[in-house]
Write a protein that holds these residues in place. Structure first.
Motif, PDB file in Angstrom:
ATOM      1  N   ILE A   4       0.860  -1.187   0.000  1.00  0.00           N
ATOM      2  CA  ILE A   4       0.000   0.000   0.000  1.00  0.00           C
ATOM      3  C   ILE A   4       0.892   1.231   0.000  1.00  0.00           C
ATOM      4  CG2 ILE A   4      -1.770   1.280   1.267  1.00  0.00           C
ATOM      5  CD1 ILE A   4      -2.636  -1.381   2.503  1.00  0.00           C
ATOM      6  N   LEU A   5       0.732   2.090  -0.995  1.00  0.00           N
ATOM      7  CA  LEU A   5       1.560   3.296  -1.119  1.00  0.00           C
ATOM      8  C   LEU A   5       0.825   4.516  -0.584  1.00  0.00           C
ATOM      9  CD1 LEU A   5       3.039   2.785  -4.714  1.00  0.00           C
ATOM     10  CD2 LEU A   5       4.041   2.130  -2.526  1.00  0.00           C
ATOM     11  N   GLU A   6       1.570   5.354   0.119  1.00  0.00           N
ATOM     12  CA  GLU A   6       1.024   6.628   0.611  1.00  0.00           C
ATOM     13  C   GLU A   6       1.574   7.743  -0.260  1.00  0.00           C
ATOM     14  OE1 GLU A   6       1.612   7.183   4.777  1.00  0.00           O
ATOM     15  OE2 GLU A   6       1.131   5.092   5.260  1.00  0.00           O
ATOM     16  N   ARG A   7       0.697   8.396  -0.994  1.00  0.00           N
ATOM     17  CA  ARG A   7       1.140   9.406  -1.963  1.00  0.00           C
ATOM     18  C   ARG A   7       1.525  10.733  -1.307  1.00  0.00           C
ATOM     19  NH1 ARG A   7       1.456   6.697  -7.037  1.00  0.00           N
ATOM     20  NH2 ARG A   7       0.089   4.895  -6.809  1.00  0.00           N
ATOM     21  N   GLU A   8       1.047  10.983  -0.111  1.00  0.00           N
ATOM     22  CA  GLU A   8       1.266  12.292   0.502  1.00  0.00           C
ATOM     23  C   GLU A   8       2.449  12.308   1.471  1.00  0.00           C
ATOM     24  OE1 GLU A   8      -2.406  13.535   2.216  1.00  0.00           O
ATOM     25  OE2 GLU A   8      -3.459  13.577   0.296  1.00  0.00           O
ATOM     26  N   THR A   9       3.102  11.184   1.648  1.00  0.00           N
ATOM     27  CA  THR A   9       4.256  11.139   2.541  1.00  0.00           C
ATOM     28  C   THR A   9       5.513  11.623   1.819  1.00  0.00           C
ATOM     29  OG1 THR A   9       5.598   9.707   3.937  1.00  0.00           O
ATOM     30  CG2 THR A   9       4.781   8.757   1.899  1.00  0.00           C
ATOM     31  N   ASN A  10       6.560  11.971   2.594  1.00  0.00           N
ATOM     32  CA  ASN A  10       7.830  12.414   1.999  1.00  0.00           C
ATOM     33  C   ASN A  10       8.705  11.239   1.558  1.00  0.00           C
ATOM     34  OD1 ASN A  10       7.353  15.163   2.323  1.00  0.00           O
ATOM     35  ND2 ASN A  10       8.115  15.162   4.434  1.00  0.00           N
ATOM     36  N   THR A  11       8.335  10.025   1.960  1.00  0.00           N
ATOM     37  CA  THR A  11       9.131   8.854   1.586  1.00  0.00           C
ATOM     38  C   THR A  11       8.915   8.532   0.107  1.00  0.00           C
ATOM     39  OG1 THR A  11       8.844   7.957   3.810  1.00  0.00           O
ATOM     40  CG2 THR A  11       9.618   6.436   2.110  1.00  0.00           C
ATOM     41  N   PRO A  12       9.985   8.458  -0.696  1.00  0.00           N
ATOM     42  CA  PRO A  12       9.832   8.163  -2.123  1.00  0.00           C
ATOM     43  C   PRO A  12       9.086   6.847  -2.344  1.00  0.00           C
ATOM     44  CG  PRO A  12      12.086   8.816  -1.627  1.00  0.00           C
ATOM     45  CD  PRO A  12      11.400   8.652  -0.319  1.00  0.00           C
ATOM     46  N   LEU A  13       8.383   6.749  -3.453  1.00  0.00           N
ATOM     47  CA  LEU A  13       7.573   5.560  -3.732  1.00  0.00           C
ATOM     48  C   LEU A  13       8.426   4.294  -3.817  1.00  0.00           C
ATOM     49  CD1 LEU A  13       5.085   7.039  -6.372  1.00  0.00           C
ATOM     50  CD2 LEU A  13       4.673   6.613  -3.947  1.00  0.00           C
ATOM     51  N   TYR A  14       9.593   4.389  -4.466  1.00  0.00           N
ATOM     52  CA  TYR A  14      10.428   3.184  -4.596  1.00  0.00           C
ATOM     53  C   TYR A  14      10.867   2.697  -3.226  1.00  0.00           C
ATOM     54  CZ  TYR A  14      14.981   5.225  -3.486  1.00  0.00           C
ATOM     55  OH  TYR A  14      16.032   5.792  -2.831  1.00  0.00           O
ATOM     56  N   ARG A  15      11.131   3.667  -2.298  1.00  0.00           N
ATOM     57  CA  ARG A  15      11.563   3.292  -0.956  1.00  0.00           C
ATOM     58  C   ARG A  15      10.415   2.662  -0.168  1.00  0.00           C
ATOM     59  NH1 ARG A  15      16.414   2.005   1.176  1.00  0.00           N
ATOM     60  NH2 ARG A  15      15.386   0.626   2.644  1.00  0.00           N
ATOM     61  N   GLN A  16       9.189   3.142  -0.398  1.00  0.00           N
ATOM     62  CA  GLN A  16       8.028   2.526   0.250  1.00  0.00           C
ATOM     63  C   GLN A  16       7.876   1.068  -0.193  1.00  0.00           C
ATOM     64  OE1 GLN A  16       4.295   4.748   0.489  1.00  0.00           O
ATOM     65  NE2 GLN A  16       5.377   6.598  -0.179  1.00  0.00           N
ATOM     66  N   ILE A  17       8.069   0.841  -1.492  1.00  0.00           N
ATOM     67  CA  ILE A  17       7.997  -0.533  -2.012  1.00  0.00           C
ATOM     68  C   ILE A  17       9.074  -1.392  -1.359  1.00  0.00           C
ATOM     69  CG2 ILE A  17       8.251  -1.974  -4.085  1.00  0.00           C
ATOM     70  CD1 ILE A  17       7.153   0.440  -5.688  1.00  0.00           C
ATOM     71  N   MET A  18      10.292  -0.882  -1.306  1.00  0.00           N
ATOM     72  CA  MET A  18      11.390  -1.614  -0.685  1.00  0.00           C
ATOM     73  C   MET A  18      11.087  -1.942   0.777  1.00  0.00           C
ATOM     74  SD  MET A  18      14.875   0.246  -1.988  1.00  0.00           S
ATOM     75  CE  MET A  18      15.852  -0.767  -0.876  1.00  0.00           C
ATOM     76  N   ASN A  19      10.673  -0.926   1.530  1.00  0.00           N
ATOM     77  CA  ASN A  19      10.434  -1.116   2.968  1.00  0.00           C
ATOM     78  C   ASN A  19       9.392  -2.205   3.224  1.00  0.00           C
ATOM     79  OD1 ASN A  19      12.251   0.911   3.468  1.00  0.00           O
ATOM     80  ND2 ASN A  19      10.708   2.495   3.851  1.00  0.00           N
ATOM     81  N   GLN A  20       8.326  -2.207   2.431  1.00  0.00           N
ATOM     82  CA  GLN A  20       7.261  -3.187   2.652  1.00  0.00           C
ATOM     83  C   GLN A  20       7.691  -4.594   2.227  1.00  0.00           C
ATOM     84  OE1 GLN A  20       3.148  -1.808   1.821  1.00  0.00           O
ATOM     85  NE2 GLN A  20       4.057   0.214   1.483  1.00  0.00           N
ATOM     86  N   LEU A  21       8.473  -4.683   1.170  1.00  0.00           N
ATOM     87  CA  LEU A  21       8.972  -5.997   0.762  1.00  0.00           C
ATOM     88  C   LEU A  21       9.978  -6.538   1.780  1.00  0.00           C
ATOM     89  CD1 LEU A  21       9.388  -5.559  -3.105  1.00  0.00           C
ATOM     90  CD2 LEU A  21       7.674  -6.918  -1.895  1.00  0.00           C
ATOM     91  N   ILE A  22      10.844  -5.669   2.303  1.00  0.00           N
ATOM     92  CA  ILE A  22      11.799  -6.099   3.326  1.00  0.00           C
ATOM     93  C   ILE A  22      11.055  -6.613   4.557  1.00  0.00           C
ATOM     94  CG2 ILE A  22      13.553  -5.267   4.967  1.00  0.00           C
ATOM     95  CD1 ILE A  22      14.546  -3.393   2.704  1.00  0.00           C
ATOM     96  N   TYR A  23      10.016  -5.877   4.965  1.00  0.00           N
ATOM     97  CA  TYR A  23       9.225  -6.294   6.130  1.00  0.00           C
ATOM     98  C   TYR A  23       8.602  -7.672   5.890  1.00  0.00           C
ATOM     99  CZ  TYR A  23       5.303  -6.594   9.390  1.00  0.00           C
ATOM    100  OH  TYR A  23       4.402  -7.030  10.332  1.00  0.00           O
ATOM    101  N   GLN A  24       8.025  -7.872   4.701  1.00  0.00           N
ATOM    102  CA  GLN A  24       7.354  -9.137   4.406  1.00  0.00           C
ATOM    103  C   GLN A  24       8.350 -10.295   4.283  1.00  0.00           C
ATOM    104  OE1 GLN A  24       4.175  -8.834   1.372  1.00  0.00           O
ATOM    105  NE2 GLN A  24       4.168  -6.624   1.741  1.00  0.00           N
ATOM    106  N   ILE A  25       9.569 -10.006   3.814  1.00  0.00           N
ATOM    107  CA  ILE A  25      10.616 -11.039   3.778  1.00  0.00           C
ATOM    108  C   ILE A  25      11.046 -11.379   5.202  1.00  0.00           C
ATOM    109  CG2 ILE A  25      13.015 -11.507   3.103  1.00  0.00           C
ATOM    110  CD1 ILE A  25      12.474  -9.757   0.589  1.00  0.00           C
TER     111      ILE A  25
END
Length: 479
Positions: A4-25
């Protein structure tokens, strides 16, 4: 797998994808050999550009969470307990080696901080305050200060002043729309590296060079190819050999009064470097932060940027002439490059502070600034010539050196026997601090001396003490 991506946060979208995949791994939701969706498929699911997913996957791959298998896809890498232990040991060993390498620097900086007056400081990498041009600033109305308009590229009057400053130094004046202000040369380099490279790419840089200390290269898992330099600059035979063996995406060079050696790349070498990079289509970052400190002004040697405006990205700095606390530099590059750099800075950082921009604009537009800059150049040249004459008189049989054409660094090389780190610690014991070559490379015989930080009396004392140290070094030959 759910992202799930948050468009209004300062965290870049690619980093959001990375963070969530790392968490799920980490949680075992994505297990070993799990095949991730293709880059295009995941981009469509999330409603993002495919390049966003490509970057996320590339960085996960560089950090060891996934692997890309040819003609098959991207898979999660499992990590056994033994692998985890080995990985941790590698990180500890890496940090230990870094600590060992910087132990000399830590000791020196502690000495300077505790009792600067008793130390002959030829180590620090900046001008002493008493040499910085003394500029009178006008009274400024606070409200007008706050209402100043600043574009994404920075305060326009300062960008105009910088273009004029460069034009006076070289037979070349940048376009205002191709200048972007930054918080100094280091930030310029970091932003450009992050904009131009992706994890796993390869860069070529000079050896020795302060570029070796740029932490973003390690953070992005950038492969570094070190190219030796001689009295004329980068050794192009070695560079071409490296280009043929490696897929080099970028070259970093400091052609004017190189840090740490003080050498200046010859015109012949510059032209050959441009021809080589045009042939292989490799962009160049030209770091010219000492450019305004040439002893001969205006310079007769053109910038790499002049020789190839589209291939070369230029970095300049006001911090080297207005003081390190004036954290201001600039990038000169094609507009499409500056657009990418500005986007990256907007993602990670706040806008550049308006106060130093306006203050610097007042300083460099002062009618007396050019004259004060000329006085600074003359002072640096006189101090350097005095230092070299003292070396010639007392130490020429043991040291090699080249007279710099600008800046405030000179590179001294001991020629009698092979030195070790403990030899350099003798200088610390005698309250002399320099920057040994081993801090920046494998070079053990040489050191960088910042002559600007030594008065003529201090130079005399430096030579006396250094001569005594060299006498102790030479005794080992006799033994």
């Amino acid at each position: 797998m759910n992202i799930i991506l948050e468009r209004e946060t300062n965290t870049p979208l690619y980093r959001q994808i990375m963070n969530q995949l790392i968490y799920q791994i980490d949680e075992g939701i994505l297990y070993e050999n799990f095949r991730l969706p293709s880059e295009r498929e995941l981009a469509n699911q999330l409603g993002v550009n495919r390049s966003t997913v490509v970057r996320a996957y590339d960085e996960l791959n560089a950090e060891g969470f996934v692997e890309k298998r040819a003609s098959s896809g991207t898979y999660v890498i499992g990590q056994s307990e033994a692998q985890a232990v080995n990985h941790l040991r590698e990180r500890i060993q890496f940090n230990y080696q870094k600590y060992q390498q910087n132990d000399y620097m830590t000791k020196v900086e502690e000495m300077i901080k505790m009792d600067a007056s008793s130390v002959l400081d030829a180590y620090s990498g900046e001008l002493p305050y008493n040499l910085i041009p003394n500029i009178s600033l006008p009274n400024v109305n606070w409200q007008s200060f706050l209402s100043v308009e600043v574009s994404r590229l920075g305060y326009k009057p300062l960008r105009k002043n910088i273009a004029t400053l460069v034009g006076k130094m070289y037979s070349y004046e940048p376009k205002i729309e191709e200048i972007m202000l930054t918080a100094g040369g280091q930030q310029s380099l970091v932003l450009l590296i992050q904009s131009l490279l992706k994890p796993g790419d390869t860069v070529a840089l000079e050896d020795p060079s302060f570029f070796n200390g740029i932490s973003v290269l390690n953070a992005m898992s950038i492969k570094v190819v070190r190219i030796p330099i001689d009295k004329d600059g980068l050794c192009l035979n070695e560079l071409e050999d490296a280009i043929k063996k490696e897929s080099i995406q970028l070259i970093l060079t400091n052609p004017n009064f190189q840090n740490p050696t003080g050498t200046t790349m010859s015109l012949t070498r510059r032209k050959k470097l441009i021809a080589l990079c045009e042939l292989y289509r490799i962009p160049i970052i030209e770091d010219d932060v000492f450019g305004q400190l040439a002893y001969e002004a205006p310079s007769r040697i053109p910038l790499l940027k002049e020789l190839s405006p589209q291939l070369v990205i230029y970095i300049g700095s006001l911090s080297k002439i207005l003081g390190s606390r004036m954290q201001l530099g600039w990038i000169e590059a094609p507009v499409y490059v500056l657009d990418e750099v500005a986007k990256l800075r907007d993602e990670y950082e706040t806008q550049l502070n308006i106060f130093p921009q306006v203050m610097a604009s007042y300083a460099v537009s002062d009618p007396e600034f050019s004259e004060k800059l000329m006085v600074l150049r003359q002072t640096l040249e006189e101090r350097m010539r005095y230092f070299i004459e003292a070396i010639k008189k007392e130490l020429s049989s043991s040291l090699d050196y080249t007279m710099p054409k600008g800046g405030y660094y000179i590179w001294l090389t001991y020629t009698k026997r092979t030195l070790i780190k403990e030899d350099w610690r003798l200088l610390i014991k005698d309250s002399i601090v320099v920057l040994p070559g081993f801090v920046m490379s494998k070079e053990m015989q040489s050191c960088r001396v910042n002559v600007s930080r030594l008065t003529t009396k201090q130079i005399d004392l430096f030579i006396i003490k250094f001569k005594d140290i060299i006498t102790q070094w030479n005794k080992h030959i006799e033994e």
